[in-house]
Design a protein around this motif. Sequence first.
Motif, PDB file in Angstrom:
ATOM      1  N   PRO A  45      10.100  -8.356 -18.398  1.00  0.00           N
ATOM      2  CA  PRO A  45      11.118  -9.367 -18.695  1.00  0.00           C
ATOM      3  C   PRO A  45      12.372  -9.211 -17.836  1.00  0.00           C
ATOM      4  CG  PRO A  45      10.169  -8.549 -20.726  1.00  0.00           C
ATOM      5  CD  PRO A  45       9.607  -7.701 -19.626  1.00  0.00           C
ATOM      6  N   GLY A  46      12.824 -10.346 -17.302  1.00  0.00           N
ATOM      7  CA  GLY A  46      14.024 -10.349 -16.480  1.00  0.00           C
ATOM      8  C   GLY A  46      13.776 -10.126 -15.007  1.00  0.00           C
ATOM      9  N   GLU A  47      12.534  -9.828 -14.628  1.00  0.00           N
ATOM     10  CA  GLU A  47      12.215  -9.581 -13.227  1.00  0.00           C
ATOM     11  C   GLU A  47      11.437 -10.759 -12.649  1.00  0.00           C
ATOM     12  OE1 GLU A  47      10.273  -5.818 -12.839  1.00  0.00           O
ATOM     13  OE2 GLU A  47      11.819  -4.742 -13.958  1.00  0.00           O
ATOM     14  N   ALA A  48      11.470 -10.868 -11.339  1.00  0.00           N
ATOM     15  CA  ALA A  48      10.835 -12.008 -10.668  1.00  0.00           C
ATOM     16  C   ALA A  48       9.435 -11.697 -10.174  1.00  0.00           C
ATOM     17  CB  ALA A  48      11.698 -12.475  -9.494  1.00  0.00           C
ATOM     18  N   ALA A  49       9.091 -10.404 -10.024  1.00  0.00           N
ATOM     19  CA  ALA A  49       7.791 -10.070  -9.439  1.00  0.00           C
ATOM     20  C   ALA A  49       7.288  -8.730  -9.930  1.00  0.00           C
ATOM     21  CB  ALA A  49       7.893 -10.053  -7.914  1.00  0.00           C
ATOM     22  N   ILE A  50       5.965  -8.594  -9.961  1.00  0.00           N
ATOM     23  CA  ILE A  50       5.305  -7.323 -10.267  1.00  0.00           C
ATOM     24  C   ILE A  50       4.065  -7.227  -9.407  1.00  0.00           C
ATOM     25  CG2 ILE A  50       4.112  -8.379 -12.246  1.00  0.00           C
ATOM     26  CD1 ILE A  50       4.042  -5.607 -13.547  1.00  0.00           C
ATOM     27  N   LEU A  51       3.855  -6.051  -8.807  1.00  0.00           N
ATOM     28  CA  LEU A  51       2.722  -5.827  -7.896  1.00  0.00           C
ATOM     29  C   LEU A  51       1.720  -4.895  -8.556  1.00  0.00           C
ATOM     30  CD1 LEU A  51       1.538  -6.137  -4.962  1.00  0.00           C
ATOM     31  CD2 LEU A  51       2.716  -3.985  -4.446  1.00  0.00           C
ATOM     32  N   ALA A  52       0.445  -5.316  -8.606  1.00  0.00           N
ATOM     33  CA  ALA A  52      -0.632  -4.471  -9.115  1.00  0.00           C
ATOM     34  C   ALA A  52      -1.369  -3.862  -7.934  1.00  0.00           C
ATOM     35  CB  ALA A  52      -1.599  -5.272  -9.979  1.00  0.00           C
ATOM     36  N   PHE A  53      -1.497  -2.537  -7.952  1.00  0.00           N
ATOM     37  CA  PHE A  53      -2.185  -1.785  -6.900  1.00  0.00           C
ATOM     38  C   PHE A  53      -3.521  -1.332  -7.457  1.00  0.00           C
ATOM     39  CE2 PHE A  53      -2.242   2.606  -4.683  1.00  0.00           C
ATOM     40  CZ  PHE A  53      -3.126   2.138  -3.718  1.00  0.00           C
ATOM     41  N   GLY A  54      -4.627  -1.881  -6.898  1.00  0.00           N
ATOM     42  CA  GLY A  54      -5.958  -1.576  -7.396  1.00  0.00           C
ATOM     43  C   GLY A  54      -6.543  -0.317  -6.783  1.00  0.00           C
ATOM     44  N   SER A  55      -7.752   0.021  -7.223  1.00  0.00           N
ATOM     45  CA  SER A  55      -8.413   1.228  -6.733  1.00  0.00           C
ATOM     46  C   SER A  55      -8.796   1.074  -5.263  1.00  0.00           C
ATOM     47  CB  SER A  55      -9.666   1.522  -7.567  1.00  0.00           C
ATOM     48  OG  SER A  55     -10.594   0.447  -7.451  1.00  0.00           O
ATOM     49  N   VAL A  56      -8.853   2.191  -4.568  1.00  0.00           N
ATOM     50  CA  VAL A  56      -9.253   2.223  -3.161  1.00  0.00           C
ATOM     51  C   VAL A  56     -10.726   2.591  -3.105  1.00  0.00           C
ATOM     52  CG1 VAL A  56      -8.877   3.276  -0.909  1.00  0.00           C
ATOM     53  CG2 VAL A  56      -6.928   2.867  -2.436  1.00  0.00           C
ATOM     54  N   ARG A  57     -11.533   1.706  -2.542  1.00  0.00           N
ATOM     55  CA  ARG A  57     -12.975   1.920  -2.495  1.00  0.00           C
ATOM     56  C   ARG A  57     -13.480   1.803  -1.059  1.00  0.00           C
ATOM     57  NH1 ARG A  57     -14.857   1.653  -7.665  1.00  0.00           N
ATOM     58  NH2 ARG A  57     -13.673   0.443  -9.192  1.00  0.00           N
ATOM     59  N   GLU A  58     -14.564   2.516  -0.773  1.00  0.00           N
ATOM     60  CA  GLU A  58     -15.223   2.378   0.533  1.00  0.00           C
ATOM     61  C   GLU A  58     -16.168   1.182   0.474  1.00  0.00           C
ATOM     62  OE1 GLU A  58     -16.558   5.695   3.559  1.00  0.00           O
ATOM     63  OE2 GLU A  58     -18.172   5.333   2.115  1.00  0.00           O
ATOM     64  N   LEU A  59     -15.869   0.180   1.290  1.00  0.00           N
ATOM     65  CA  LEU A  59     -16.638  -1.064   1.286  1.00  0.00           C
ATOM     66  C   LEU A  59     -17.014  -1.452   2.712  1.00  0.00           C
ATOM     67  CD1 LEU A  59     -14.477  -3.209  -1.192  1.00  0.00           C
ATOM     68  CD2 LEU A  59     -16.603  -1.988  -1.708  1.00  0.00           C
ATOM     69  N   PRO A  60     -18.094  -2.229   2.864  1.00  0.00           N
ATOM     70  CA  PRO A  60     -18.414  -2.755   4.207  1.00  0.00           C
ATOM     71  C   PRO A  60     -17.326  -3.740   4.639  1.00  0.00           C
ATOM     72  CG  PRO A  60     -19.861  -3.697   2.532  1.00  0.00           C
ATOM     73  CD  PRO A  60     -19.091  -2.628   1.861  1.00  0.00           C
ATOM     74  N   TRP A  61     -16.852  -3.562   5.850  1.00  0.00           N
ATOM     75  CA  TRP A  61     -15.710  -4.344   6.325  1.00  0.00           C
ATOM     76  C   TRP A  61     -15.892  -4.658   7.811  1.00  0.00           C
ATOM     77  CZ3 TRP A  61     -12.060  -6.201   3.132  1.00  0.00           C
ATOM     78  CH2 TRP A  61     -10.882  -6.723   3.669  1.00  0.00           C
ATOM     79  N   VAL A  62     -15.521  -5.841   8.200  1.00  0.00           N
ATOM     80  CA  VAL A  62     -15.594  -6.200   9.618  1.00  0.00           C
ATOM     81  C   VAL A  62     -14.387  -5.593  10.326  1.00  0.00           C
ATOM     82  CG1 VAL A  62     -15.653  -8.044  11.314  1.00  0.00           C
ATOM     83  CG2 VAL A  62     -16.832  -8.340   9.120  1.00  0.00           C
ATOM     84  N   HIS A  63     -14.673  -4.619  11.218  1.00  0.00           N
ATOM     85  CA  HIS A  63     -13.615  -3.916  11.943  1.00  0.00           C
ATOM     86  C   HIS A  63     -13.981  -3.871  13.431  1.00  0.00           C
ATOM     87  CE1 HIS A  63     -10.424  -1.048  12.741  1.00  0.00           C
ATOM     88  NE2 HIS A  63     -11.297  -0.198  13.268  1.00  0.00           N
ATOM     89  N   LYS A  64     -13.138  -4.490  14.237  1.00  0.00           N
ATOM     90  CA  LYS A  64     -13.364  -4.567  15.686  1.00  0.00           C
ATOM     91  C   LYS A  64     -14.733  -5.166  16.005  1.00  0.00           C
ATOM     92  CE  LYS A  64     -10.340  -0.657  16.780  1.00  0.00           C
ATOM     93  NZ  LYS A  64     -10.212   0.688  17.422  1.00  0.00           N
ATOM     94  N   GLY A  65     -15.069  -6.214  15.252  1.00  0.00           N
ATOM     95  CA  GLY A  65     -16.297  -6.962  15.522  1.00  0.00           C
ATOM     96  C   GLY A  65     -17.552  -6.360  14.931  1.00  0.00           C
ATOM     97  N   LYS A  66     -17.437  -5.247  14.193  1.00  0.00           N
ATOM     98  CA  LYS A  66     -18.605  -4.614  13.605  1.00  0.00           C
ATOM     99  C   LYS A  66     -18.390  -4.403  12.112  1.00  0.00           C
ATOM    100  CE  LYS A  66     -19.864  -2.060  17.807  1.00  0.00           C
ATOM    101  NZ  LYS A  66     -20.139  -0.708  18.383  1.00  0.00           N
ATOM    102  N   VAL A  67     -19.482  -4.443  11.375  1.00  0.00           N
ATOM    103  CA  VAL A  67     -19.424  -4.166   9.948  1.00  0.00           C
ATOM    104  C   VAL A  67     -19.560  -2.655   9.763  1.00  0.00           C
ATOM    105  CG1 VAL A  67     -20.479  -4.543   7.702  1.00  0.00           C
ATOM    106  CG2 VAL A  67     -20.406  -6.404   9.365  1.00  0.00           C
ATOM    107  N   VAL A  68     -18.493  -2.063   9.299  1.00  0.00           N
ATOM    108  CA  VAL A  68     -18.452  -0.609   9.127  1.00  0.00           C
ATOM    109  C   VAL A  68     -17.828  -0.295   7.769  1.00  0.00           C
ATOM    110  CG1 VAL A  68     -18.310  -0.104  11.597  1.00  0.00           C
ATOM    111  CG2 VAL A  68     -16.216  -0.505  10.287  1.00  0.00           C
ATOM    112  N   PRO A  69     -18.058   0.906   7.233  1.00  0.00           N
ATOM    113  CA  PRO A  69     -17.413   1.271   5.962  1.00  0.00           C
ATOM    114  C   PRO A  69     -15.913   1.546   6.179  1.00  0.00           C
ATOM    115  CG  PRO A  69     -18.731   3.107   6.791  1.00  0.00           C
ATOM    116  CD  PRO A  69     -19.025   1.946   7.680  1.00  0.00           C
TER     117      PRO A  69
END
Length: 476
Positions: free
Chosen positions: A411-435
């Motif tokens: 109450p009384g604030e304009a914003a709140i940030l939720a920080f979720g868990s950090v997981r190893e996922l397949p991700w496109v990095h430099k043109g390749k799908v890597v963990p």
Amino acid sequence: MTTEVRSLREFKMPDVGEGLTEAEILSWYVKPGDTVTDGQVVCEVETAKAAVELPIPFNGVVEQLFFPEGATVDVGTVIISVAVAGEAGAAPATAPAPAAAAAAPAAEAEPERREVLVGYGPRTGTAQRRARRTTTATAKAAAPQPAPVAPAAPVAPAPVAPAPVAEAPAGERPLAKPPVRKLAKDLGIDLRAVTPTGRDGVITREDVHAHAAARSVPAAPAVEPVVVEAAEAVVAPVPVSGSGDVRVPIKGVRKATAQAMVASAFTAPHVTEFVQVDVTRTMKFVRKLKESGELGRDVRVSPLLLVAKALLVAIKRHPEINAQWDEAAQEIVVKGQVNLGIAAATPRGLIVPNIKDAGSKTLAGLATSLGELVETARQGKTSPTDMQGGTVTITNVGVFGVDTGTPILNPGEAAILAFGSVRELPWVHKGKVVPRQVTTLALSFDHRLVDGELGSKVLADIAGLLEFPKRLITWG
């Protein structure tokens, strides 16, 4: 021959925060007959914001405790009376009138004695408070006075000392550590009934759980539950006979949190935006800071630290999000400094202490402040001042293995940030799908103050800083 005469001094429940109206007595550290000195802590109370220890402001001998542990008391109500040394030859200020003195035994024996379902000793009568007793010496007090737990004894030596509040009639206070006392209180267990197995007769958590398991066996006939009025109800859960349900009175921090969340949810129009972020470089940066010790050997470095720094840098670039809504003036107040709140789950409920002027701190200073804040919250020592004046909040749901959520604004604030868990996922990095190490951020904001463009820019800045943490140095 002159004799020393004592007069009564009364200590009222103070307002230990800003505008608080009530507090719950968690523990008494003294009992009638104890000698106290100026500045000595006599009890611990819990307000809607924090647990606070109360020192007595004068010397003397405790005459009476007006409320038991677990009672909720209005601010300004007398909670303890102390007999202090007076001038010789003066009449005792506490001498009761003959009529009142004669009526005291009758008042004591009048209500029926009934056992409660929680561990705070027998209560007298039903749900109603006993009317206060009036003497000629105390009739000068015009304000309503609380009902005493037990009849007060005159200050002069008496054959029988008054019984201490919430203590066994003929026993000492059971030995147990504060977390064990809290566990017993939550389970509605009287520690005096628990058999200790710890060293030197100390009650352990296992003892409490064993007693709770034995107590859960159904007994017949069922005991009629005692109705306790709201002002005197205790926090301990009260099992409902035969149903397996447990009722937990909503008090203190939990009550304040519930009211605040309802008010926030139905007052501020919430909008929540989400973004997934590759935080592989951030996690490496965290490890580097830990190994190098460049922030200090005793400083705890965690991903939350860099998330907090990223949010502060984003607010520096977009200060309009660090604002409050002034309904009375119909104005948006952009705050001059960032008081960064960190949502912390404690045994008493969710609290949000904040780091004052967090935006002005270096990364090392922020790490130190964050570590102190978390440690103080874990110990249950967060003061009301630390929870006042917050402007923006972070809630770290990732520590529970949760990916994200839609956080409700403090109450009384304009914003709140939720920080979720950090997981190893397949991700496109430099043109390749890597963990890669990936997390999800969720930013909720008050749409009266923050439009979609501003909220999106702030969230994008935070994500960019966590993806490339070296920008924290150049941007910050």
